[in-house]
Design a protein around this motif. Sequence first.
Motif, PDB file in Angstrom:
ATOM      1  N   ALA A 115       0.859  -1.194   0.000  1.00  0.00           N
ATOM      2  CA  ALA A 115       0.000   0.000   0.000  1.00  0.00           C
ATOM      3  C   ALA A 115       0.890   1.236   0.000  1.00  0.00           C
ATOM      4  N   VAL A 116       0.625   2.129  -0.940  1.00  0.00           N
ATOM      5  CA  VAL A 116       1.385   3.380  -1.056  1.00  0.00           C
ATOM      6  C   VAL A 116       0.364   4.517  -1.203  1.00  0.00           C
ATOM      7  N   TRP A 117       0.425   5.522  -0.320  1.00  0.00           N
ATOM      8  CA  TRP A 117      -0.529   6.633  -0.365  1.00  0.00           C
ATOM      9  C   TRP A 117       0.022   7.763  -1.240  1.00  0.00           C
ATOM     10  N   THR A 118      -0.824   8.270  -2.129  1.00  0.00           N
ATOM     11  CA  THR A 118      -0.384   9.277  -3.093  1.00  0.00           C
ATOM     12  C   THR A 118      -1.469  10.330  -3.291  1.00  0.00           C
ATOM     13  N   ASP A 119      -1.057  11.534  -3.731  1.00  0.00           N
ATOM     14  CA  ASP A 119      -2.033  12.565  -4.088  1.00  0.00           C
ATOM     15  C   ASP A 119      -2.210  12.646  -5.596  1.00  0.00           C
ATOM     16  N   ASP A 120      -1.594  11.712  -6.335  1.00  0.00           N
ATOM     17  CA  ASP A 120      -1.759  11.645  -7.783  1.00  0.00           C
ATOM     18  C   ASP A 120      -3.083  10.954  -8.094  1.00  0.00           C
ATOM     19  N   LEU A 121      -4.071  11.728  -8.563  1.00  0.00           N
ATOM     20  CA  LEU A 121      -5.412  11.208  -8.781  1.00  0.00           C
ATOM     21  C   LEU A 121      -5.420  10.068  -9.795  1.00  0.00           C
ATOM     22  N   ALA A 122      -4.624  10.177 -10.840  1.00  0.00           N
ATOM     23  CA  ALA A 122      -4.591   9.147 -11.878  1.00  0.00           C
ATOM     24  C   ALA A 122      -4.113   7.817 -11.314  1.00  0.00           C
ATOM     25  N   SER A 123      -3.138   7.866 -10.434  1.00  0.00           N
ATOM     26  CA  SER A 123      -2.598   6.631  -9.846  1.00  0.00           C
ATOM     27  C   SER A 123      -3.570   6.011  -8.858  1.00  0.00           C
ATOM     28  N   SER A 124      -4.169   6.831  -7.986  1.00  0.00           N
ATOM     29  CA  SER A 124      -5.003   6.288  -6.906  1.00  0.00           C
ATOM     30  C   SER A 124      -6.369   5.820  -7.394  1.00  0.00           C
ATOM     31  N   THR A 125      -6.826   6.311  -8.546  1.00  0.00           N
ATOM     32  CA  THR A 125      -8.144   5.906  -9.053  1.00  0.00           C
ATOM     33  C   THR A 125      -8.062   4.799 -10.099  1.00  0.00           C
ATOM     34  N   ARG A 126      -6.866   4.402 -10.463  1.00  0.00           N
ATOM     35  CA  ARG A 126      -6.717   3.321 -11.451  1.00  0.00           C
ATOM     36  C   ARG A 126      -7.045   1.985 -10.791  1.00  0.00           C
ATOM     37  N   ILE A 127      -7.943   1.227 -11.386  1.00  0.00           N
ATOM     38  CA  ILE A 127      -8.323  -0.082 -10.854  1.00  0.00           C
ATOM     39  C   ILE A 127      -7.521  -1.162 -11.552  1.00  0.00           C
ATOM     40  N   SER A 128      -6.948  -2.053 -10.797  1.00  0.00           N
ATOM     41  CA  SER A 128      -6.213  -3.178 -11.380  1.00  0.00           C
ATOM     42  C   SER A 128      -7.139  -3.957 -12.307  1.00  0.00           C
ATOM     43  N   PRO A 129      -6.720  -4.241 -13.542  1.00  0.00           N
ATOM     44  CA  PRO A 129      -7.577  -5.010 -14.455  1.00  0.00           C
ATOM     45  C   PRO A 129      -8.019  -6.344 -13.880  1.00  0.00           C
ATOM     46  N   GLN A 130      -7.119  -7.004 -13.148  1.00  0.00           N
ATOM     47  CA  GLN A 130      -7.453  -8.302 -12.561  1.00  0.00           C
ATOM     48  C   GLN A 130      -8.504  -8.153 -11.469  1.00  0.00           C
ATOM     49  N   VAL A 131      -8.350  -7.145 -10.609  1.00  0.00           N
ATOM     50  CA  VAL A 131      -9.327  -6.921  -9.541  1.00  0.00           C
ATOM     51  C   VAL A 131     -10.687  -6.570 -10.142  1.00  0.00           C
ATOM     52  N   ALA A 132     -10.697  -5.696 -11.154  1.00  0.00           N
ATOM     53  CA  ALA A 132     -11.947  -5.306 -11.788  1.00  0.00           C
ATOM     54  C   ALA A 132     -12.632  -6.506 -12.445  1.00  0.00           C
ATOM     55  N   HIS A 133     -11.850  -7.320 -13.121  1.00  0.00           N
ATOM     56  CA  HIS A 133     -12.405  -8.485 -13.826  1.00  0.00           C
ATOM     57  C   HIS A 133     -13.083  -9.447 -12.855  1.00  0.00           C
ATOM     58  N   TYR A 134     -12.396  -9.794 -11.776  1.00  0.00           N
ATOM     59  CA  TYR A 134     -12.955 -10.794 -10.872  1.00  0.00           C
ATOM     60  C   TYR A 134     -14.050 -10.233  -9.979  1.00  0.00           C
ATOM     61  N   THR A 135     -14.033  -8.930  -9.743  1.00  0.00           N
ATOM     62  CA  THR A 135     -15.173  -8.316  -9.068  1.00  0.00           C
ATOM     63  C   THR A 135     -16.416  -8.488  -9.935  1.00  0.00           C
ATOM     64  N   GLY A 136     -16.244  -8.338 -11.249  1.00  0.00           N
ATOM     65  CA  GLY A 136     -17.344  -8.558 -12.178  1.00  0.00           C
ATOM     66  C   GLY A 136     -17.789  -9.999 -12.231  1.00  0.00           C
ATOM     67  N   GLN A 137     -16.846 -10.948 -12.170  1.00  0.00           N
ATOM     68  CA  GLN A 137     -17.209 -12.359 -12.208  1.00  0.00           C
ATOM     69  C   GLN A 137     -18.008 -12.761 -10.963  1.00  0.00           C
ATOM     70  N   ALA A 138     -17.644 -12.209  -9.810  1.00  0.00           N
ATOM     71  CA  ALA A 138     -18.405 -12.484  -8.585  1.00  0.00           C
ATOM     72  C   ALA A 138     -19.807 -11.886  -8.688  1.00  0.00           C
ATOM     73  N   GLU A 139     -19.899 -10.681  -9.289  1.00  0.00           N
ATOM     74  CA  GLU A 139     -21.208 -10.054  -9.488  1.00  0.00           C
ATOM     75  C   GLU A 139     -22.047 -10.860 -10.471  1.00  0.00           C
ATOM     76  N   LEU A 140     -21.395 -11.436 -11.488  1.00  0.00           N
ATOM     77  CA  LEU A 140     -22.090 -12.268 -12.471  1.00  0.00           C
ATOM     78  C   LEU A 140     -22.752 -13.460 -11.782  1.00  0.00           C
TER      79      LEU A 140
END
Length: 451
Positions: A344-369
Amino acid sequence: MATLAKPNLPRFDVEIFQNEYLADGAREVNAIVTVTSTGGGTSGGRPLGMTDAGPQRGDTDAAVVILVDCSGSMDYPKTKINGAREATAAAIDALRDGTAFAVVAGTHEARDIYPGDGTLATASPSTREQAKESLRRLTAAGGTAMGTWLAKADKLFLTRRDIAIRHAILLTDGNNEHESAEDLARNIERVTGHFTADCRGVGTDWRIDELCKISSALLGTTDIVAEPSGLAEDFRSMMTGAMGKQVADVALRIWTPANATVKFVKQVAPAVEDLTGRRAEAGPRAGDYPTGSWGDESRDYHVCVEVPAASVGNEMLAARVSLVLPPQVGGGTPEVLSQGLVKAVWTDDLASSTRISPQVAHYTGQAELASSIQQGLEAHRAGDVDTATAKLGAAVRIAHATGNDGTYKLLQKVVDVVDPKEGTVRFRKNVSEADSMTLETRSTKTVRVKK
């Protein structure tokens, strides 16, 4: 990523996929942990340590018990009991020499028909033929008490405490009518951790929730075989999978620093399975989550950790994830097979902190499916067509977007798809019970994230 190769064990690799950057004050860290085991099939189809002279009792590295429903309903139609005999014969043929095995006829009681003396036989050309001859004693009469079958399997496995890999295959066509839900739950609890189990329901008169309770607790799978003619190939495939296992009782160990807690741990590939409630404490700030037996395969796990809030510029180790063998398997002390780090690294760079890992996003969707399918079918059974349509529409949209073609095709047998991108669907008329049950049973199956 760290990798450790042990003699006579598969090689385990751990990869961590995450966006480690958090916004100021954020506390939730998500990561996908990919575990890959290779080298599990290097014994050439023989148990480790086996010689060309043939199987010896001490060489056996796996045990299998086949539990076959022989209740009266298996005779209606007769193709079910005939299919069960053929499927069991196919599974017996797939046993490699040296495997310990037994066949149990399950009704309101459990009777081992081979070898029939309360022990396990050792697979060889002669014992396989004897076992197939014994299948004539698989006749349909009596009730159904699956907890009793599991208890019988446990008793048989206990006759060979030297064997680490223990697996049961359970086939049924009906409900657990001759045993209370409490008795089934108690029997499942008693045998949990003793062996793994794959469950199959033939036809459409069995209950998905009952078989899923068994397979979930025993780290196996549940599936439907709508027609008895499909049983033999399915049993052959299950047995081949069981024969590919080379190491048992592997645990996913998660260590977190002070003031950090594990929110959940879920297997997300090849199927969704919540392991959060299965945690066993493993020392200061560490817990073990069971993963069962491994051969040559890869699985993905979603780990979510809550860490103390911190300000910009701070960084910390949020979790250490390890694959471990318990002391009795690892030779007296827990043995670390591989490990990886979640940061975990805390940053004030909005682009970095709001980027979702493709793997995390994908499997969050699979669980929702999976959840959308289950909720949609439940709503449809309750007569709430609007909710059912909305939920299955969401499932169509996710399946289409993530490339889960298998689930998408199953959905098309239940709903007419108007617009897959928007998830616009209409319920089909006269949907068969088999198609509905197949969709629900396989709803948790996932696809890997696209590279």
